[in-house]
Enzyme design. Structure first.
Site, mmCIF file in Angstrom:
data_model
loop_
_atom_site.group_PDB
_atom_site.id
_atom_site.type_symbol
_atom_site.label_atom_id
_atom_site.label_comp_id
_atom_site.label_asym_id
_atom_site.label_seq_id
_atom_site.Cartn_x
_atom_site.Cartn_y
_atom_site.Cartn_z
ATOM 1 C CB THR A 158 0.022 2.727 -2.068
ATOM 2 O OG1 THR A 158 -0.877 2.270 -1.049
ATOM 3 C CG2 THR A 158 0.665 1.548 -2.760
ATOM 4 C CG ASP A 159 -2.215 8.734 -0.164
ATOM 5 O OD1 ASP A 159 -2.730 8.314 0.891
ATOM 6 O OD2 ASP A 159 -2.183 9.949 -0.451
ATOM 7 C CD1 TRP A 160 -8.056 5.135 1.139
ATOM 8 C CD2 TRP A 160 -7.291 5.040 3.246
ATOM 9 N NE1 TRP A 160 -9.017 4.551 1.905
ATOM 10 C CE2 TRP A 160 -8.582 4.470 3.203
ATOM 11 C CE3 TRP A 160 -6.621 5.092 4.470
ATOM 12 C CZ2 TRP A 160 -9.206 3.955 4.336
ATOM 13 C CZ3 TRP A 160 -7.252 4.581 5.590
ATOM 14 C CH2 TRP A 160 -8.526 4.017 5.515
#
Ligand code: NOJ
Length: 744
Positions: free
Chosen positions: A278-280
């Site tokens: 995932t992104d952050w």
């Protein structure tokens, strides 16, 4: 403390050796299965968890011992990383190494131009080299996974992250992305100098509405398939080791819960076994998006959609045990995610060779600097050069060097520069001062790009009056572009415009140099300057490249990887738009020419702006040289072709000026009639061609007809028979060398 960790680890190392993977000779997949079979659910979930590095090593080590860490984000330094890796390998039951990651976006120590600048070079070899250099430097500090390349298509310069990608074009972005992946990953991921690439942001993040970061993207399905997904498809084909889900939603579905892109496309269509991160916290952000009810729902939706590893949000580790019990998530889903993580760790050779050599220091090696300088020089774009202002003749002895970017080492490195040190960066001031026989009168005039105090302008003007020429270096500080740094106004900020205006009034030859993270609206500054060089934040060697270009040691060859608008209100603007039913003829009345009281009529109306006209300030693919090039004699190998054929396009390119130089030749195609409307032009090839002054060469493009495929009315990807036009061109607005062919 290192000593304590080592001692504690000794006894457990025996356990790790006897129960850890001993399957050196079996295939990676077999090793993954062997290991997976030994893992508890907790150990599996630990592998799916990426944590952000903590300052305190003991705290970090404690997390690792608890089996909660599959990957660490941003913990760099060979010694530090070895300490943590030892805990994972020697003090956990199965001894699974940690995957160390970092945002190495355009260089680690030696900073290359921002990706948008790299794209301006159209030089795939040099871009691949830049990524290789980044990988070699980063691995010496223990990084084995970078979150790059960003292959989002960006057609709106308000979006701050336009700096991080390769511009507006799908073909160019695809080529650049693949070159970068090859550079990072090398021939063999297990080589200790290779790092895993991450194709991001999957998908559509660059289409954020209004150019405001994190905003929703509205992308129709056909456009998603034809414009936004191809760079990712190519990344998968090139073996990109990982993909990152994007923050945005498309049509109500945030990417982190989008099974269509994460499964249907990535796995079923492209057959990729890359690991998906995932992104952050983009998983937990689905609570704010409003498609998840609580953190358990977040975990279920993310992993069921096809996410393997969660960046920092920790909803997997907290909720998956119950979700599995409840049957909302299948154990087989978790196992698949773990497989994808372990496979990457095996491929990187981490099980066989988990530690970093602490005595290697390759940063800023002369070879890296030389290669980076080449790319930086190639990425500069000459947008204006009236009366051969550039290059400077030998008569130029005194230069007035002014502007807030003339000696701003950190700022010229651009967004995402964590590790490159300012003291290694050559600014224009440093570079020009090192030239023999040239006197530099330096006056920044403004302390930074947003400085509103005009007091220093007078002294800049005074210096200009004493000089033979003026070089004014302005632009954007690094923080004015990049993540979360979108702008609604993309003019030069502060008093920079006033500075240029005042300098232009001195009557001295004025060379404006812009170092920025995006194309700015610079119509007025173009008029006021005699020459203008655009350098998307150029990095470590920016000053040297500039000095070489100013004095003709190098000749500009860069071309715009993105359209430059006159006005921000033209955005989004891009060359490969649709024609509309009422394309502008270029003869439309502008607002000043429109009579007061003119009657309303729709007759003859066309698609343009009353105040800005129709076209851009500079089209995609545009850039001047110190020499001139002439294209002629376009020939096609055939004018009737079948889908499996390859069309050969040849033409003559002549260097008709006085300098040896390189031209970026471009091939554009238009599909005249389709079952759905087609772009007015599409880039299908480019080549950097070096010619000596006066030299002429025949150049060839190969165009596989299969590359004319698009998503048709019935949503199939295929080439439709019919008539096509093509152009070999110096830029996307150059129609002078045209040919036609038919696909049967
Ligand atoms: C958020 C950014 O969107 C992404 O590009 C980056 O890699 C991660 N943060 C990690 O820093």
């Amino acid at each position: 403390m290192k000593r304590i960790l080592y001692t504690i680890s000794l006894g457990l190392a025996m356990v790790a050796c006897s129960s850890g993977p001993q399957t050196n000779n079996s295939s990676v997949d077999q090793r993954v299965e062997d290991l997976l079979a030994k893992m508890t659910l907790e150990e599996k979930l630990g592998q799916l968890n990426q944590v952000s590095a903590m300052d305190n090593l003991e705290d970090m080590a404690a997390q690792i011992r608890m089996g909660r860490v599959g990957s660490i984000l941003n913990g760099v330094g060979a010694a530090r990383i070895n300490v943590l890796q030892r805990v994972a390998v020697e003090e956990t039951r199965l001894g699974i190494p940690i995957l160390m990651s970092r945002d190495v976006i355009h260089g680690y120590k030696t900073i290359a131009p921002i990706p948008l600048g790299q794209a301006a070079s159209f030089d795939l070899d040099a871009v691949q080299e830049a990524a290789r250099i980044a990988a070699i430097e980063a691995t010496t500090d223990g990084v084995r996974w970078t979150f790059s390349p960003m292959i989002d298509i960006a057609r709106d310069a308000r979006w701050g992250r336009i700096a991080e990608g390769y511009g507006e074009d799908t073909y160019l972005t695809t080529q650049m992305g693949v070159a970068t992946i090859k550079g990072y990953q090398g021939d063999d991921l297990s080589d200790p100098t290779s790092i895993a690439a991450c194709a991001k942001h999957f998908c559509g993040y660059g289409a954020s509405e209004g150019g405001r970061d994190y905003n929703s993207a509205n992308i129709p399905p056909r456009q998603l398939l034809d414009v936004y997904l191809p760079p990712f498809k190519a990344a998968a084909k090139a073996g990109a080791a990982t993909f990152m889900t994007s923050f945005n939603e498309i049509d109500g579905v945030p990417s982190t819960a989008n099974a269509y892109i994460l499964k249907t496309q990535l796995r079923d269509e492209w057959h990729s076994d890359a690991m998906v991160v995932t992104d952050w916290a983009s998983s937990a952000e689905m609570l704010a998006h409003g498609n998840c009810s609580d953190r358990a729902d977040v975990a279920a939706q993310s992993i069921n959609a096809g996410v393997d590893m969660e960046m920092v949000a920790e909803t997997f580790i907290q909720n998956l045990p119950d979700l599995i019990k409840d049957g909302r998530v299948k154990m087989s889903t978790v196992d698949n995610a773990v497989r994808n993580v372990l496979r990457l760790k095996f491929r990187l050779g981490l099980f066989d060779n988990p530690y970093v050599d602490e005595n290697k220091n390759v940063a800023y090696s002369p070879e890296f600097i030389e290669k980076t300088l080449k790319l930086t020089t190639e990425s500069a774009i000459l947008l204006k050069n009236d009366n051969k202002t550039l290059p400077f003749s030998s008569k130029v002895k005194t230069i007035a060097l002014v502007g807030p970017m003339a000696d701003a080492a950190y700022e010229q490195s651009g967004t995402w520069t964590f590790d490159g040190e300012a003291e290694h960066t050559i600014t224009p001031l440093k570079a020009l001062q090192s030239l023999e026989g040239v006197k530099v009168l330096y006056e920044p005039a403004l302390t930074h790009c947003r400085d509103q105090k005009a007091a220093g302008i007078a002294s800049a003007v005074a210096k200009a009056k004493q000089a033979d020429v003026v070089v004014c270096v302005v632009g954007e500080e690094a923080i004015m572009s990049g993540e979360a740094h979108s702008l609604a106004d993309i003019n030069l900020y502060g008093k920079q415009k006033d500075l240029i205006e005042a300098l232009s009034k001195t009557g001295k030859p004025l060379v404006t140099v812009i170092m920025a993270g995006r194309p700015l609206t610079i119509a007025k500054q173009i008029e006021e300057s005699n020459a203008l060089l655009y350098m998307f934040h150029p990095g470590t060697t920016g000053g040297t490249a500039l000095a070489d270009l100013l004095f003709g040691k190098a000749v500009p060859s860069g071309k715009t990887p993105v359209t430059f608008p006159y006005m921000v209100g033209q955005l989004p603007i891009y060359y490969n738009h649709k024609n509309t039913g009422r394309p502008a003829a270029g003869t439309e009345l502008l607002i000043d020419q429109t009579p007061v009281g003119a009657g309303q009529t729709s007759l003859g109306c066309s698609s343009y702006w009353l105040d800005a006209g129709y076209g851009p300030l500079f089209p995609f693919g545009y850039g001047l040289s110190y020499t001139t090039f002439e294209y002629s004699n376009v020939k096609l190998s055939a004018t009737e072709l079948k889908v499996n054929d390859t069309l050969k396009v040849t033409f003559d390119l002549a260097n008709t000026g006085e300098y040896d130089a390189t031209e970026i030749c471009q091939l554009y195609v238009r599909d005249l009639v389709g079952s759905v409307t087609r772009p007015v032009k599409e880039l299908k090839g480019f080549k950097r061609v070096a010619l000596k002054a006066g030299e002429k060469k025949q150049v060839e493009f190969e165009l596989p007809i299969s590359e004319l495929a698009f998503t048709t009315l019935d949503m199939q990807n295929r080439v439709e028979p019919g008539d096509f036009k093509l152009w070999v061109a110096a830029n996307s607005d150059d129609n002078s060398n045209e040919a036609s062919f038919t696909v049967k």
